[in-house]
Design an enzyme around this catalytic site. Structure first.
Site, PDB file in Angstrom:
ATOM      1  N   ARG A  30      39.840  59.308  36.611  1.00  0.00           N
ATOM      2  CA  ARG A  30      41.152  59.858  37.000  1.00  0.00           C
ATOM      3  C   ARG A  30      41.017  61.357  37.231  1.00  0.00           C
ATOM      4  O   ARG A  30      41.502  61.900  38.212  1.00  0.00           O
ATOM      5  CB  ARG A  30      42.183  59.636  35.873  1.00  0.00           C
ATOM      6  N   LYS A  39      23.155  32.108  37.842  1.00  0.00           N
ATOM      7  CA  LYS A  39      23.145  33.023  38.985  1.00  0.00           C
ATOM      8  C   LYS A  39      22.959  32.256  40.299  1.00  0.00           C
ATOM      9  O   LYS A  39      23.487  32.644  41.340  1.00  0.00           O
ATOM     10  CB  LYS A  39      22.046  34.074  38.782  1.00  0.00           C
ATOM     11  N   ASP A  64      38.391  39.782  26.832  1.00  0.00           N
ATOM     12  CA  ASP A  64      37.157  39.023  26.615  1.00  0.00           C
ATOM     13  C   ASP A  64      37.229  37.816  27.550  1.00  0.00           C
ATOM     14  O   ASP A  64      38.045  36.905  27.334  1.00  0.00           O
ATOM     15  CB  ASP A  64      37.066  38.581  25.148  1.00  0.00           C
ATOM     16  N   TYR A  85      19.908  31.081  32.500  1.00  0.00           N
ATOM     17  CA  TYR A  85      20.459  32.296  33.115  1.00  0.00           C
ATOM     18  C   TYR A  85      20.298  32.203  34.627  1.00  0.00           C
ATOM     19  O   TYR A  85      21.256  32.429  35.373  1.00  0.00           O
ATOM     20  CB  TYR A  85      19.750  33.539  32.570  1.00  0.00           C
TER      21      TYR A  85
HETATM   22  N1  LIG Z   1      20.561  44.586  34.792  1.00  0.00           N
HETATM   23  C1  LIG Z   1      19.850  43.685  35.472  1.00  0.00           C
HETATM   24  O1  LIG Z   1      18.608  43.695  35.496  1.00  0.00           O
HETATM   25  C2  LIG Z   1      20.570  42.642  36.282  1.00  0.00           C
HETATM   26  C3  LIG Z   1      19.835  41.953  37.263  1.00  0.00           C
HETATM   27  C4  LIG Z   1      20.468  40.975  38.007  1.00  0.00           C
HETATM   28  C5  LIG Z   1      21.811  40.712  37.787  1.00  0.00           C
HETATM   29  N2  LIG Z   1      22.505  41.372  36.833  1.00  0.00           N
HETATM   30  C6  LIG Z   1      23.911  41.018  36.632  1.00  0.00           C
HETATM   31  O2  LIG Z   1      24.714  42.156  36.786  1.00  0.00           O
HETATM   32  C7  LIG Z   1      25.919  42.007  36.048  1.00  0.00           C
HETATM   33  C8  LIG Z   1      26.153  43.266  35.233  1.00  0.00           C
HETATM   34  O3  LIG Z   1      25.081  43.385  34.321  1.00  0.00           O
HETATM   35  P1  LIG Z   1      24.595  44.760  33.707  1.00  0.00           P
HETATM   36  O4  LIG Z   1      23.130  44.784  33.873  1.00  0.00           O
HETATM   37  O5  LIG Z   1      25.408  45.893  34.174  1.00  0.00           O
HETATM   38  O6  LIG Z   1      24.867  44.423  32.159  1.00  0.00           O
HETATM   39  P2  LIG Z   1      25.441  45.302  30.966  1.00  0.00           P
HETATM   40  O7  LIG Z   1      24.998  46.704  31.092  1.00  0.00           O
HETATM   41  O8  LIG Z   1      25.135  44.532  29.735  1.00  0.00           O
HETATM   42  O9  LIG Z   1      27.005  45.250  31.247  1.00  0.00           O
HETATM   43  C9  LIG Z   1      27.707  44.041  31.161  1.00  0.00           C
HETATM   44  C10 LIG Z   1      29.192  44.319  31.304  1.00  0.00           C
HETATM   45  O10 LIG Z   1      29.904  43.088  31.116  1.00  0.00           O
HETATM   46  C11 LIG Z   1      30.846  43.266  30.069  1.00  0.00           C
HETATM   47  N3  LIG Z   1      30.991  42.028  29.325  1.00  0.00           N
HETATM   48  C12 LIG Z   1      30.034  41.364  28.614  1.00  0.00           C
HETATM   49  N4  LIG Z   1      30.571  40.285  28.028  1.00  0.00           N
HETATM   50  C13 LIG Z   1      31.889  40.259  28.376  1.00  0.00           C
HETATM   51  C14 LIG Z   1      32.980  39.407  28.067  1.00  0.00           C
HETATM   52  N5  LIG Z   1      32.833  38.339  27.260  1.00  0.00           N
HETATM   53  N6  LIG Z   1      34.197  39.674  28.596  1.00  0.00           N
HETATM   54  C15 LIG Z   1      34.371  40.766  29.390  1.00  0.00           C
HETATM   55  N7  LIG Z   1      33.383  41.607  29.722  1.00  0.00           N
HETATM   56  C16 LIG Z   1      32.161  41.359  29.210  1.00  0.00           C
HETATM   57  C17 LIG Z   1      30.283  44.381  29.203  1.00  0.00           C
HETATM   58  O11 LIG Z   1      31.298  45.109  28.528  1.00  0.00           O
HETATM   59  P3  LIG Z   1      31.849  44.866  27.042  1.00  0.00           P
HETATM   60  O12 LIG Z   1      30.668  44.683  26.146  1.00  0.00           O
HETATM   61  O13 LIG Z   1      32.658  46.118  26.807  1.00  0.00           O
HETATM   62  O14 LIG Z   1      32.722  43.655  27.141  1.00  0.00           O
HETATM   63  C18 LIG Z   1      29.702  45.296  30.275  1.00  0.00           C
HETATM   64  O15 LIG Z   1      30.710  46.097  30.826  1.00  0.00           O
HETATM   65  C19 LIG Z   1      25.743  40.744  35.216  1.00  0.00           C
HETATM   66  O16 LIG Z   1      26.442  39.685  35.832  1.00  0.00           O
HETATM   67  C20 LIG Z   1      24.255  40.506  35.235  1.00  0.00           C
HETATM   68  O17 LIG Z   1      23.940  39.142  35.075  1.00  0.00           O
HETATM   69  C21 LIG Z   1      21.921  42.338  36.075  1.00  0.00           C
END
Ligand SMILES: NC(=O)c1ccc[n+]([C@@H]2O[C@H](COP(=O)([O-])OP(=O)(O)OC[C@H]3O[C@@H](n4cnc5c(N)ncnc54)[C@H](OP(=O)(O)O)[C@@H]3O)[C@@H](O)[C@H]2O)c1
Length: 270
Positions: A51, A159, A64, A155
Site C-alpha cells: 500500500r 501438479k 486456511d 506431489y
Molecule cells: N519453490 C519451488 O521450487 C516450486 C517449484 C514448482 C512449483 N512450486 C509451486 O509454487 C507454489 C508456491 O510455492 P512456494 O515455493 O512459493 O512455497 P512457499 O514459500 O512455501 O509458500 C507457500 C504459500 O502458500 C501458503 N499456504 C500453505 N498452506 C496453506 C493453506 N493451507 N492455506 C492457505 N495458504 C497456504 C503459505 O502461507 P501460510 O503458511 O501463511 O499459509 C505461503 O504463502 C506452490 O503451489 C508450489 O507447489 C514451487
C-alpha cells in the site's frame, strides 16, 4: 484509472515465496490485491508495504484453504466480487517422503490444498469471469507435472492434475474471453523446501532459480498469452514437440478393438 482498467488480483499463498512476489509485481503493474494465506501477520506486513510503496488497495484475507469453511469464504469472494480480474492459484505444499515411508495424513492435506482447493477456486473464478467475458486464471503447477520420476510421485501428481485442468479449462474458457495460464516452475528458492524437510542448497546451484526471476519470467509468459509457461526451458520448441507427440496419440487412444499385441497371445492359445 489504472485500478479501474486492471481490476483486482486475488493471490493465494501470498504471505511468502512465489505468491508474495506475484503480489509485489501485480501491485506495481497497477492491480489492487486480495492476499490469501494463513499467516495474518505476514500477510498484513506485505499488504502494508505494498500500500505504502504502490498506493494500491491491498487487502489481507486470512484463510486456511484446507479448512472447508475458510475455503468457502474465498470461493464466495471469487464468485461475487465484480472487481476481480485475476486469480493466481498459487498456494501449495509438498511433503517429505514417499508413499511407502511418508505420513499419509500429510499426503491427504497436500491433495486437499494443491488439488481440491485449487479446483474449487478456479471454478469460482471461472464462473465470475465468464459472466463478464474477461479475466485470467493463473495456475501454479510445476515442471514435476512432466517428470514424475524425479521426486515424490504424489506431489507431481497434484501438479500434473493442475496442468491437465489448465489445458482443459483453457479450451472451455477461451471462447468466453477468459485467459488460463499454467506456470511450471523448476526448483525455485522459497520456503517450500524447508517446509517439506528438503535442503534446497543441496541441489546443484545451476538447477535452482531465484524467486524474483521465476515470477518475472512467468509474467512475461502471461504478457505473451502463453497457455503453458516453463520459465527455465531454453527452447520452447522442445515443449511444442512434446505436445505434438502427445496429441498425435489422440486418434488411437480410444478404439472399438484392443491393439493387435493384446490379441495374439489369446489367439495362439485358442
Ligand atoms: N519453490 C519451488 O521450487 C516450486 C517449484 C514448482 C512449483 N512450486 C509451486 O509454487 C507454489 C508456491 O510455492 P512456494 O515455493 O512459493 O512455497 P512457499 O514459500 O512455501 O509458500 C507457500 C504459500 O502458500 C501458503 N499456504 C500453505 N498452506 C496453506 C493453506 N493451507 N492455506 C492457505 N495458504 C497456504 C503459505 O502461507 P501460510 O503458511 O501463511 O499459509 C505461503 O504463502 C506452490 O503451489 C508450489 O507447489 C514451487
Amino acid at each position: 484509472m489504472a485500478t479501474q482498467q486492471l481490476g483486482t488480483a486475488l493471490i493465494t499463498g501470498a504471505s511468502t515465496g512465489i505468491g508474495a512476489v506475484y503480489a509485489d509485481r501485480l501491485a506495481r503493474r497497477g492491480y489492487d490485491l486480495v492476499l490469501v494465506a494463513r499467516d495474518a501477520a505476514r500477510l498484513e506486513a506485505l499488504a502494508e508495504r505494498l500500500r505504502r510503496e504502490t498506493g494500491r488497495k491491498v487487502e489481507s484475507f486470512k484463510a486456511d484453504l484446507t479448512a472447508k469453511a475458510d475455503l468457502a469464504q474465498v470461493e464466495q469472494r471469487l464468485r461475487d466480487d465484480q472487481s476481480l480480474t485475476v486469480l493466481v492459484n498459487n498456494a501449495g505444499m509438498s511433503v517429505a517422503g514417499s508413499l511407502l515411508d511418508g505420513e499419509i495424513d500429510h499426503f491427504q492435506t497436500m491433495i486437499e490444498l494443491n488439488v481440491v482447493a485449487a479446483t474449487r477456486l478456479a471454478a469460482a473464478a471461472a464462473r465470475n469471469f465468464v459472466g463478464r467475458k474477461q479475466g485470467a486464471i493463473v495456475n501454479i503447477a510445476s515442471v514435476l507435472a512432466l517428470a514424475p520420476e524425479i521426486y515424490n510421485g504424489s506431489y507431481s501428481g497434484t501438479k500434473a492434475y493442475l496442468l491437465n485442468l489448465s489445458l482443459s479449462l483453457q479450451k472451455e474458457l477461451a471462447p468466453a474471453g477468459v485467459y488460463v495460464q499454467a506456470v511450471l516452475p523448476g526448483a525455485t528458492r522459497t520456503e517450500i523446501w524447508q517446509r517439506a524437510g528438503v535442503d534446497v542448497d543441496g541441489f546443484p546451484p545451476e538447477m535452482v532459480m531465484e524467486v524474483d526471476a521465476m515470477v518475472d519470467a512467468a509474467l512475461a509468459g502471461f504478457d505473451q498469452g502463453e497457455l503453458v509457461t516453463i520459465p527455465s526451458l531454453p527452447d520452447q520448441t522442445d515443449f511444442e514437440r512434446y505436445t505434438a507427440a502427445r496429441l498425435a496419440l489422440g486418434p488411437n487412444l480410444s478404439r472399438n478393438a484392443p491393439a493387435e499385441r493384446y490379441l495374439s497371445q489369446h489367439s495362439n492359445a485358442a
